[in-house]
Design a protein around this motif. Structure first.
Motif, PDB file in Angstrom:
ATOM      1  N   PRO A 196       8.254  -1.379  15.228  1.00 58.85           N
ATOM      2  CA  PRO A 196       7.625   0.145  15.471  1.00 58.85           C
ATOM      3  C   PRO A 196       6.832   0.498  15.534  1.00 58.85           C
ATOM      4  N   SER A 197       6.404   1.931  16.203  1.00 61.04           N
ATOM      5  CA  SER A 197       5.525   2.320  15.422  1.00 61.04           C
ATOM      6  C   SER A 197       4.834   3.308  14.308  1.00 61.04           C
ATOM      7  N   GLY A 198       4.487   3.467  13.569  1.00 59.29           N
ATOM      8  CA  GLY A 198       4.244   4.032  12.007  1.00 59.29           C
ATOM      9  C   GLY A 198       4.990   2.293  11.205  1.00 59.29           C
ATOM     10  N   CYS A 199       5.126   1.066  11.489  1.00 62.01           N
ATOM     11  CA  CYS A 199       5.957   0.370  10.643  1.00 62.01           C
ATOM     12  C   CYS A 199       4.595  -0.516   9.628  1.00 62.01           C
ATOM     13  N   GLY A 200       3.269   0.183  10.042  1.00 62.81           N
ATOM     14  CA  GLY A 200       2.672  -0.481   9.407  1.00 62.81           C
ATOM     15  C   GLY A 200       1.492  -1.394   9.829  1.00 62.81           C
ATOM     16  N   LYS A 201       1.407  -1.483  10.885  1.00 63.94           N
ATOM     17  CA  LYS A 201       0.370  -2.892  11.848  1.00 63.94           C
ATOM     18  C   LYS A 201      -0.647  -2.561  11.124  1.00 63.94           C
ATOM     19  N   SER A 202      -1.206  -1.209  12.021  1.00 62.98           N
ATOM     20  CA  SER A 202      -2.531  -0.589  11.927  1.00 62.98           C
ATOM     21  C   SER A 202      -3.058  -1.237  10.630  1.00 62.98           C
ATOM     22  N   THR A 203      -2.026  -0.215   9.391  1.00 61.75           N
ATOM     23  CA  THR A 203      -2.419  -0.596   7.395  1.00 61.75           C
ATOM     24  C   THR A 203      -2.590  -1.165   7.802  1.00 61.75           C
ATOM     25  N   ARG A 221       1.155  -0.970   0.087  1.00 62.65           N
ATOM     26  CA  ARG A 221      -0.090   0.500  -0.013  1.00 62.65           C
ATOM     27  C   ARG A 221       0.642   1.695   0.293  1.00 62.65           C
ATOM     28  N   ALA A 224       0.875   5.571   0.021  1.00 62.18           N
ATOM     29  CA  ALA A 224       0.563   6.906  -0.206  1.00 62.18           C
ATOM     30  C   ALA A 224       0.702   8.025  -0.321  1.00 62.18           C
ATOM     31  N   ILE A 275       3.967   1.837   2.640  1.00 67.85           N
ATOM     32  CA  ILE A 275       3.111   2.219   3.781  1.00 67.85           C
ATOM     33  C   ILE A 275       2.954   0.495   4.361  1.00 67.85           C
TER      34      ILE A 275
HETATM   35  P1  ADP Z   1       1.648   1.092  13.310  1.00 64.65           P
HETATM   36  O1  ADP Z   1       0.136   0.539  13.141  1.00 64.65           O
HETATM   37  O2  ADP Z   1       3.019   0.307  12.848  1.00 64.65           O
HETATM   38  O3  ADP Z   1       1.687   2.836  14.111  1.00 64.65           O
HETATM   39  P2  ADP Z   1       0.341   2.017  10.601  1.00 64.65           P
HETATM   40  O4  ADP Z   1       0.152   1.272  10.189  1.00 64.65           O
HETATM   41  O5  ADP Z   1      -0.528   3.271  11.639  1.00 64.65           O
HETATM   42  O6  ADP Z   1       1.750   1.937  11.326  1.00 64.65           O
HETATM   43  O7  ADP Z   1       0.802   3.309   9.788  1.00 64.65           O
HETATM   44  C1  ADP Z   1       2.081   3.433   8.854  1.00 64.65           C
HETATM   45  C2  ADP Z   1       2.521   4.569   8.202  1.00 64.65           C
HETATM   46  O8  ADP Z   1       1.791   4.768   6.898  1.00 64.65           O
HETATM   47  C3  ADP Z   1       2.941   5.719   9.304  1.00 64.65           C
HETATM   48  O9  ADP Z   1       3.919   6.075   9.059  1.00 64.65           O
HETATM   49  C4  ADP Z   1       1.922   6.706   8.711  1.00 64.65           C
HETATM   50  O10 ADP Z   1       1.978   8.515   9.435  1.00 64.65           O
HETATM   51  C5  ADP Z   1       1.770   5.961   7.664  1.00 64.65           C
HETATM   52  N1  ADP Z   1      -0.199   6.289   6.913  1.00 64.65           N
HETATM   53  C6  ADP Z   1      -0.852   5.978   7.324  1.00 64.65           C
HETATM   54  N2  ADP Z   1      -1.915   6.376   6.847  1.00 64.65           N
HETATM   55  C7  ADP Z   1      -1.545   7.196   5.620  1.00 64.65           C
HETATM   56  C8  ADP Z   1      -2.560   7.842   4.353  1.00 64.65           C
HETATM   57  N3  ADP Z   1      -3.740   8.238   4.794  1.00 64.65           N
HETATM   58  N4  ADP Z   1      -1.638   9.226   4.054  1.00 64.65           N
HETATM   59  C9  ADP Z   1      -0.088   8.974   4.121  1.00 64.65           C
HETATM   60  N5  ADP Z   1       0.716   8.156   5.068  1.00 64.65           N
HETATM   61  C10 ADP Z   1       0.313   7.658   6.359  1.00 64.65           C
END
Ligand code: ADP
Ligand code: ADP
Length: 225
Positions: A37-44, A11, A13, A18
């Motif tokens: 680590p925070s921001g590594c894409g887990k939630s995505t 994915r 953006a 991401i």
């Molecule tokens: P985690 O759950 O591991 O903390 P996320 O999946 O929330 O990570 O986010 C992964 C990265 O993608 C982060 O750096 C976040 O800022 C970025 N991100 C998530 N959604 C978007 C988006 N719609 N546009 C730009 N960046 C995004």
């Protein structure tokens, strides 16, 4: 119950990557944990499996079915978030029944299922309350109950315990483990907490900058000789 398979999932953006070409298969009934680590894409990753975000490329299978183009509401997946996100104007019982009502389940079956779920999560005395009359731990139990009430094939949890204080976290973690062993539902769980990962996971995936760094059992991942 069904397996979950990600095949070369990415994915982007804009220019930001991401998730970067991720592949793994969670066999049916297993409990896998995503750490990193925070921001590594887990939630995505979770949100893409749930259909709340779309992949730029790659495939997602639930069981044998390719679900890339199936909308969230038609995927047999339940997701629980860090913030309980209960419906504030509904009672606990109505919150638990919500997914079943949406699927036109027969009312007698709904009542039975709500009572069973409430008993299994120890919230059966709270069925008439509104969310704001509950503690954080009770609210999160209702959120877990609402998610599993309709017996989804796949259960996705995004840091579900991180808003709870330490004691409640321990209790709820133990309940989750119990719940998983009784339902055997295929589960993917995101956490920062090493104890949660160690106690809950069949397999742990370590992510970094949108890529898989390592996959292994808790012993393999956390054993530093
Ligand atoms: P985690 O759950 O591991 O903390 P996320 O999946 O929330 O990570 O986010 C992964 C990265 O993608 C982060 O750096 C976040 O800022 C970025 N991100 C998530 N959604 C978007 C988006 N719609 N546009 C730009 N960046 C995004
Ligand atoms: P729909 O596809 O039915 O219009 P939405 O796009 O609003 O549904 O969301 C898809 C599903 O994800 C719904 O079941 C909704 O309840 C759930 N959902 C979306 N965002 C959240 C959130 N922040 N907290 C809790 N549940 C959410």
């Amino acid at each position: 119950m069904a397996s979950v398979r990600l095949e070369n999932l990415s994915r982007k953006a804009g220019n930001t990557v991401i998730i970067d070409n991720i592949s793994f298969t969670v066999p049916k009934g297993e409990f896998w944990v995503l750490v990193g680590p925070s921001g590594c894409g887990k939630s995505t990753i979770l949100r893409t499996i749930a259909g709340l975000e779309t992949a730029t490329s790659g495939n997602i299978y639930i069981g044998e079915a390719l679900v890339n183009h199936i909308p969230a509401r038609n995927r047999d997946v339940a997701m629980v978030f860090q913030n309980y996100a209960l419906y504030p104007h509904m009672s606990v019982a109505e919150n638990l029944a919500f997914g079943l009502k949406m699927r036109q389940t027969n009312p007698i079956k709904i009542k039975e299922r709500v009572e069973t779920v409430a008993r299994s999560l120890n919230i059966d005395r709270l069925l008439d309350r509104k969310p704001k009359q509950l503690s954080g731990g009770q609210q999160q139990r209702v959120a877990l109950g609402r998610a599993i009430a309709r017996e989804p094939q796949v259960f996705l949890l995004d840091e579900p315990l991180s808003n709870l204080d330490a004691q409640l976290r321990d209790d709820t973690r133990a309940e989750l483990k119990q719940l998983h062993s009784s339902l055997n539902i295929t589960t993917i769980y995101v956490t920062h907490d090493q104890i949660e990962a160690m106690t809950l996971a069949d397999q742990i995936i370590v992510l970094n900058r949108g890529q898989i760094q390592q996959i292994g059992t808790p012993n393999t991942i956390y054993h530093h000789p």
